[in-house]
Scaffold this motif. Structure first.
Motif, PDB file in Angstrom:
ATOM      1  N   LEU A  24       0.822  -1.210   0.000  1.00  0.00           N
ATOM      2  CA  LEU A  24       0.000   0.000   0.000  1.00  0.00           C
ATOM      3  C   LEU A  24       0.857   1.262   0.000  1.00  0.00           C
ATOM      4  O   LEU A  24       0.534   2.242  -0.670  1.00  0.00           O
ATOM      5  N   ALA A  28       0.931   4.210  -2.848  1.00  0.00           N
ATOM      6  CA  ALA A  28       0.768   5.620  -2.499  1.00  0.00           C
ATOM      7  C   ALA A  28       1.912   6.459  -3.066  1.00  0.00           C
ATOM      8  O   ALA A  28       1.687   7.529  -3.632  1.00  0.00           O
ATOM      9  N   LEU A  57      -4.233   6.606  -2.955  1.00  0.00           N
ATOM     10  CA  LEU A  57      -3.826   6.735  -1.565  1.00  0.00           C
ATOM     11  C   LEU A  57      -2.761   7.814  -1.433  1.00  0.00           C
ATOM     12  O   LEU A  57      -1.808   7.850  -2.211  1.00  0.00           O
ATOM     13  N   PHE A  74      -4.730   6.041   5.897  1.00  0.00           N
ATOM     14  CA  PHE A  74      -4.840   6.585   4.543  1.00  0.00           C
ATOM     15  C   PHE A  74      -6.158   7.342   4.418  1.00  0.00           C
ATOM     16  O   PHE A  74      -7.225   6.769   4.636  1.00  0.00           O
ATOM     17  N   TRP A  76      -8.186   8.332   1.708  1.00  0.00           N
ATOM     18  CA  TRP A  76      -8.191   8.019   0.293  1.00  0.00           C
ATOM     19  C   TRP A  76      -9.260   8.794  -0.467  1.00  0.00           C
ATOM     20  O   TRP A  76     -10.203   9.305   0.111  1.00  0.00           O
TER      21      TRP A  76
END
Length: 99
Positions: A24, A28, A57, A74, A76
């Motif tokens: 993740l 990002a 993200l 996050f 988002w």
């Protein structure tokens, strides 16, 4: 409605995750979208699934509070995906025949 301007669609949220890898964070940093799926179930005949198809993200602030692992938050924001050409999909399964 005559003279009305269409609004902008927005789909945002916040997710706190604990993870074992950097997938993740890499998404990002690279700015590549991911798909988030949220699902709730009350058995075989009652469920709700919400899918955001192209979620971007931001770079998270990473907390390392203790032995539970690394946690990141996050905030988002979703965008309209290329395929499928929509921002999100909601699927409701229940015993109601028609609305």
């Amino acid at each position: 409605i005559e003279g009305a301007d269409p609004g902008m669609a927005a789909l945002t949220g916040r997710v706190e995750v604990r993870f074992a890898d950097t997938a993740l964070i890499t998404q990002a940093i690279d700015g590549t979208p991911c798909e988030l799926v949220f699902a709730w179930s009350l058995g075989a005949n009652a469920s709700f699934t919400f899918t955001a198809h192209a979620v971007y993200l931001p770079r998270p602030r990473i907390e390392i509070p203790g032995p539970q692992g690394i946690q990141a938050t996050f905030d988002w924001q979703a965008a309209k995906a290329v395929s499928p050409a929509r921002m999100c999909t909601a699927v409701l399964v229940n015993t109601v025949a028609t609305y």
